[in-house]
Scaffold this active site. Structure first.
Site, PDB file in Angstrom:
ATOM      1  N   ASP A  14       0.669  -1.307  -0.115  1.00  0.00           N
ATOM      2  CA  ASP A  14      -0.054  -0.176  -0.347  1.00  0.00           C
ATOM      3  C   ASP A  14       0.887   1.350   0.056  1.00  0.00           C
ATOM      4  O   ASP A  14       0.310   2.156  -0.332  1.00  0.00           O
ATOM      5  CB  ASP A  14      -0.907   0.015   1.307  1.00  0.00           C
ATOM      6  CG  ASP A  14      -2.096  -0.754   1.087  1.00  0.00           C
ATOM      7  OD1 ASP A  14      -2.319  -1.319   0.088  1.00  0.00           O
ATOM      8  OD2 ASP A  14      -3.012  -0.739   1.997  1.00  0.00           O
ATOM      9  N   CYS A  16     -17.586   8.378  -2.289  1.00  0.00           N
ATOM     10  CA  CYS A  16     -17.572   6.780  -2.049  1.00  0.00           C
ATOM     11  C   CYS A  16     -17.605   6.678  -0.496  1.00  0.00           C
ATOM     12  O   CYS A  16     -16.863   7.383   0.437  1.00  0.00           O
ATOM     13  CB  CYS A  16     -16.358   6.092  -2.613  1.00  0.00           C
ATOM     14  SG  CYS A  16     -15.907   4.388  -2.007  1.00  0.00           S
ATOM     15  N   CYS A  67     -16.638   0.448   3.300  1.00  0.00           N
ATOM     16  CA  CYS A  67     -17.973  -0.077   2.314  1.00  0.00           C
ATOM     17  C   CYS A  67     -17.768  -1.301   1.458  1.00  0.00           C
ATOM     18  O   CYS A  67     -16.566  -1.378   0.965  1.00  0.00           O
ATOM     19  CB  CYS A  67     -18.758   1.187   1.577  1.00  0.00           C
ATOM     20  SG  CYS A  67     -20.099   0.605   0.585  1.00  0.00           S
ATOM     21  N   CYS A  98     -20.253  -2.807  -3.348  1.00  0.00           N
ATOM     22  CA  CYS A  98     -20.023  -3.155  -4.787  1.00  0.00           C
ATOM     23  C   CYS A  98     -19.029  -4.427  -4.747  1.00  0.00           C
ATOM     24  O   CYS A  98     -18.959  -4.991  -6.133  1.00  0.00           O
ATOM     25  CB  CYS A  98     -19.074  -1.920  -5.449  1.00  0.00           C
ATOM     26  SG  CYS A  98     -17.865  -1.353  -4.515  1.00  0.00           S
TER      27      CYS A  98
HETATM   28  S1  SF4 Z   1     -18.618  -8.642 -12.423  1.00  0.00           S
HETATM   29 FE1  SF4 Z   1     -20.378  -6.960 -12.181  1.00  0.00          FE
HETATM   30  S2  SF4 Z   1     -20.451  -6.548 -10.144  1.00  0.00           S
HETATM   31 FE2  SF4 Z   1     -18.619  -7.711 -10.618  1.00  0.00          FE
HETATM   32  S3  SF4 Z   1     -17.080  -5.725 -10.833  1.00  0.00           S
HETATM   33 FE3  SF4 Z   1     -17.818  -6.241 -12.735  1.00  0.00          FE
HETATM   34  S4  SF4 Z   1     -19.743  -5.295 -13.102  1.00  0.00           S
HETATM   35 FE4  SF4 Z   1     -19.224  -5.048 -10.913  1.00  0.00          FE
HETATM   36  S1  SF4 Z   2     -20.665   0.472  -3.318  1.00  0.00           S
HETATM   37 FE1  SF4 Z   2     -18.370   0.644  -3.497  1.00  0.00          FE
HETATM   38  S2  SF4 Z   2     -17.964   2.748  -4.593  1.00  0.00           S
HETATM   39 FE2  SF4 Z   2     -20.209   2.803  -3.813  1.00  0.00          FE
HETATM   40  S3  SF4 Z   2     -19.615   3.726  -1.585  1.00  0.00           S
HETATM   41 FE3  SF4 Z   2     -19.387   1.473  -1.586  1.00  0.00          FE
HETATM   42  S4  SF4 Z   2     -17.260   1.022  -1.797  1.00  0.00           S
HETATM   43 FE4  SF4 Z   2     -17.651   3.168  -2.698  1.00  0.00          FE
END
Ligand code: SF4
Ligand code: SF4
Length: 366
Positions: A152, A232, A259, A262
């Protein structure tokens, strides 16, 4: 096997013996992803993370370049990068599966309460030693060989080299994803002056999927593969100092440190294996911690509990701020007495967010 293939092979074997799940070699080369990094910084998407904007002291025709956008100035001797990845996933539910309104969410990578930098660096040093030993066996003198290990902290966008080392592709959620392991990966890199046999870049397997973009509660994706850190939740709950921007507070939900949404929704994580590594096992009190416990945590308790943890980064003030915002988003009127008390907290950031939380809870109980 020629010498550059043999040294690369021995480094990969050492990585496996050291406990890494994946290892590959990337050549040092500028790439479209690194050019995009410079555009990303120029667009202001890094928010207050000024360390990402560090510039090289060497001036070129184009001016001082961003350290992370090219190794040409910061490590002109580097020829290859060994990228190692280790799975930190544990058998805990995903944030999208937990609906207890009294509790918050801490990002998966921080659930162990330990410092992953130490765990990854310890292993990386073993790979570095094996690499140097293999080079020595090929009659390369130690003084002719440069190696540097980073977890990092290096002047390098690790995930770009992870892609070119074949460790995984950069998903539309901007994380490194491996077809078999998913995206719960810590990365460590070794820069070396050796010209090692490179691997093939990992092909993009996102296809037409857009789940991560749709699921993001704060609309932090400017587009596929493009994240505005300012929006984010990971940035807002960890890096951002002071009060959370009011227009984004509702989207933060009950996330109190980082988070994972995603990544939680990514189909490639559906069958992500869990690690048996003791260093990464979750501490029970950090899995869905009680929000009022965090919000009222004393300085002493914070120091004791998060002594080695990634949560130190947000400091006690930031963690309490996040817990208060999460209480405001919980819709749980049981928190009204706590936020009422915290509305006059001596920490003005906590107090201001508590007043906002009180109003949110009152709106919900009308
Ligand atoms: S596979 Fe789908 S959910 Fe996973 S990073 Fe790619 S677009 Fe996003
Ligand atoms: S879902 Fe992913 S891009 Fe959106 S706020 Fe959470 S960590 Fe950030």
């Amino acid at each position: 096997m020629n010498s550059i293939s043999e040294i690369a092979f021995l480094a990969k074997r050492a990585a496996q013996n050291a406990g890494f799940d994946l290892c590959g070699v990337a050549p040092v080369a500028d790439s479209p992803e690194l050019a995009y990094f410079a555009d990303w910084i120029a667009a202001g998407h890094a928010g207050e993370m000024k360390y990402l904007e560090a510039r090289s002291e060497t001036t070129s025709a184009e001016g001082n370049s961003l350290k992370r956008s090219s190794l040409a100035h910061t490590a002109p001797w580097a020829r290859s990068i060994v990228v190692c990845a280790i799975n930190y996933n544990t058998e805990q539910p995903y944030s999208t599966q937990v609906h207890d309104l009294r509790r918050g969410w801490i990002s998966r990578y921080a659930l162990s309460g330990g410092d992953y930098h130490d765990s990854v660096m310890r292993r990386l040093r073993l790979v570095e030693a094996a690499l140097r030993a293999a080079a020595s066996d090929q009659d390369i003198k130690p003084e002719d060989l440069i190696t540097r290990c980073y977890v990092d902290t290096g002047p390098i966008v690790e995930r770009v080299y992870a892609k070119y080392a074949g460790v995984g592709w950069i998903g539309k959620n901007t994380c490194i994803i491996n077809q078999k392991k998913g995206s719960w990966l810590f990365l460590g890199v070794i820069l070396t002056s050796l010209e090692l046999q490179p691997d093939m870049p990992a092909p993009d397997r996102c296809g037409t999927c857009t789940r991560c973009i749709t699921a993001c509660p704060t609309d932090a994706f400017v587009g596929p593969y493009q994240l505005d850190a300012n929006k984010c939740i990971a940035y807002l709950t960890i890096e951002k100092r002071g009060a959370a921007p009011e227009e984004l507070r509702a989207g933060i939900g009950r996330q109190v440190f980082g988070c994972d949404i995603c990544q939680d929704v990514c189909p490639w994580n559906r069958k992500a294996p869990a690690t048996p590594e003791a260093d990464f096992q979750a501490r029970p009190e950090l899995v869905n911690p009680a929000l009022d416990w965090l919000a009222e945590m004393s300085e002493e308790e914070f120091r004791l509990i998060f002594r080695k943890s990634a949560l130190r980064r947000t400091k006690r003030s930031g963690l309490r701020r996040n817990a208060v915002v999460a209480m405001g988003n919980s819709g749980n009127a049981e928190f009204l007495p706590v936020v009422e008390k915290l509305a006059s907290d001596e920490d003005e950031v906590v107090a201001e967010n508590a007043r906002w939380a009180r109003n949110e809870l009152l709106k919900g109980s009308i």
